[in-house]
Design a protein around this motif. Structure first.
Motif, PDB file in Angstrom:
ATOM      1  N   TYR A 122       0.948 -25.014  10.373  1.00 31.61           N
ATOM      2  CA  TYR A 122       0.599 -24.909   9.578  1.00 31.61           C
ATOM      3  C   TYR A 122       0.071 -23.116   9.084  1.00 31.61           C
ATOM      4  N   ALA A 123      -0.010 -22.376   9.834  1.00 35.40           N
ATOM      5  CA  ALA A 123      -0.833 -20.823   8.839  1.00 35.40           C
ATOM      6  C   ALA A 123       0.583 -20.406   8.528  1.00 35.40           C
ATOM      7  N   GLU A 124       1.255 -20.468   9.648  1.00 35.29           N
ATOM      8  CA  GLU A 124       3.349 -20.353   9.768  1.00 35.29           C
ATOM      9  C   GLU A 124       4.282 -21.047   8.870  1.00 35.29           C
ATOM     10  N   LEU A 125       3.673 -21.831   8.174  1.00 34.64           N
ATOM     11  CA  LEU A 125       4.134 -22.043   7.265  1.00 34.64           C
ATOM     12  C   LEU A 125       3.700 -22.184   5.973  1.00 34.64           C
ATOM     13  N   GLY A 126       2.374 -21.144   5.849  1.00 34.73           N
ATOM     14  CA  GLY A 126       1.623 -20.984   4.355  1.00 34.73           C
ATOM     15  C   GLY A 126       0.248 -22.254   4.326  1.00 34.73           C
ATOM     16  N   LEU A 127       0.878 -22.786   4.908  1.00 31.77           N
ATOM     17  CA  LEU A 127      -0.134 -24.037   4.759  1.00 31.77           C
ATOM     18  C   LEU A 127      -1.846 -23.830   5.341  1.00 31.77           C
ATOM     19  N   GLU A 128      -2.470 -24.808   4.150  1.00 27.08           N
ATOM     20  CA  GLU A 128      -4.191 -24.460   4.629  1.00 27.08           C
ATOM     21  C   GLU A 128      -4.745 -25.150   6.140  1.00 27.08           C
TER      22      GLU A 128
END
Length: 356
Positions: free
Chosen positions: A96-102
């Motif tokens: 999630y973090a890698e794709l800029g998601l919360e």
């Protein structure tokens, strides 16, 4: 020459070719209508659609073609038992973090129940209703037949096919182990349902009196011809249609299919919590052996990740459902694919006749 079978006659098809339901957006109304308009049977994979989305998709298909089309839902499954979601959330949080998601939140079950989806499907104008993951409740089957819809259920073993026939389906879709996407197994464990297409078709055809629709690894007219020779009345294909111009999957998905080899797929629970065959990618390799929630909770957990990956065209985070016949995939329009499949099947059967 069109290949006539009991199914082409019953469903007013020109060719015994079925576009598999591609739940998740692959079977756009444009694809479904193009397949039906070309003489095959296009299918709306409606399992993940709301009632409103089902109605809208069907309306668009009807606007594009007056020929028969089908609609597909998952048979209702028991709600998963309560489970600690924290380990699974922690497992996917870095992606999630890698794709800029919360950070991921605990997943929720779909809001539209099977009964709500079924009501929309009954009003869709579809000529055929198919289902997978089990047997429909008797009341649901009766409601579908009261609308005059032809009913098909999915089997991965002979025992499942017999169960479906006894329940009252009009045809059985045999899902061989080569097939892409979710396994339809509902009796016994998933390993027992991994029977190959060539072995499964004739054994089911011998065991039930309803027509058989073959699926699993079929990508060209030779496969269609083989299915017919083995006792099927039609061939259902999914992967072959995913690389068509009208298919609604991201470009990275199509590229992955076109670059894949026959040994590049395997079944995984990483994306949805239920075994499904797809092209091996980073997410599958890294998550498959980790903490995975039961279906459909894992599917809901990974949906934001897959949606973001589709926007970014990053195949390593997509559920690249595909069968083992991937080497035979081509880029083309759906109508051209249906025409080619029919011509190749006709030629293959002519060759067999000439060799007699």
């Amino acid at each position: 020459m069109p290949l006539a079978t009991v199914l082409t006659e019953r469903l007013a098809l020109t060719h015994p070719i079925v576009q598999a339901p591609l739940a998740g957006g692959g079977d756009t109304p444009a694809l479904v209508a193009a397949v039906s308009e070309a003489g095959g049977l296009g299918f709306i994979g409606a399992a993940y659609l709301t009632a409103a989305q089902i109605a809208e998709s069907a309306k668009e298909v009807r606007a594009r073609t007056g020929r028969p089309f089908g609609i597909n839902l998952f048979a209702p499954l028991p709600a998963p038992a309560p489970v600690d979601t924290a380990p699974a959330l922690a497992r996917v949080a870095p992606y999630y973090a890698e794709l800029g998601l919360e950070r991921p939140a605990p997943p929720a079950l779909p809001s539209d129940t099977f009964d709500v989806q079924l009501a929309a499907a009954l009003d869709s104008g579809a000529a055929v209703f198919s289902f997978t993951f089990g047997v429909l409740p008797a009341a649901a089957l009766a409601a579908i037949k009261a609308r005059g819809m032809f009913v098909m259920g999915t089997a991965t073993t002979v025992e499942e096919a017999i169960t479906l026939a006894r329940a009252g389906v009009d045809a059985v879709v045999t899902q061989g182990s080569e097939a892409g996407g979710h396994r339809g197994t509902f009796l016994g464990d998933f390993d027992s349902g991994m029977v190959g297409t060539l072995a499964l078709i004739p054994q089911v055809a011998d065991a039930v009196r309803v027509p058989v629709v073959a699926s699993g690894g079929i990508m060209d007219g030779r496969g269609v011809a083989a299915a017919l020779v083995l006792g099927a009345a039609a061939a259902q294909m999914g992967t072959a249609f995913l690389t068509c111009e009208e298919a609604g999957v991201p470009p990275a998905y199509k590229d992955a299919i076109l670059a894949a080899r026959e040994d590049g797929t395997r079944t995984t629970r990483a994306f949805s919590g239920r075994p499904a065959r797809g092209i091996v990618n980073r997410f599958m390799r890294e998550v498959d052996a980790g903490d995975v929630l039961p279906f459909p909770l894992q599917n809901a957990l990974t949906r934001p990740l897959r949606t973001a990956a589709a926007r970014a065209n990053r195949a390593e985070f997509l559920s690249l459902w595909a069968g083992q016949g991937v080497r035979m995939a081509r880029r083309q329009k759906a109508a051209d694919l249906v025409a080619r499949l029919a011509a190749e099947a006709d030629a293959a059967l002519d060759t067999l006749c000439l060799k007699r």
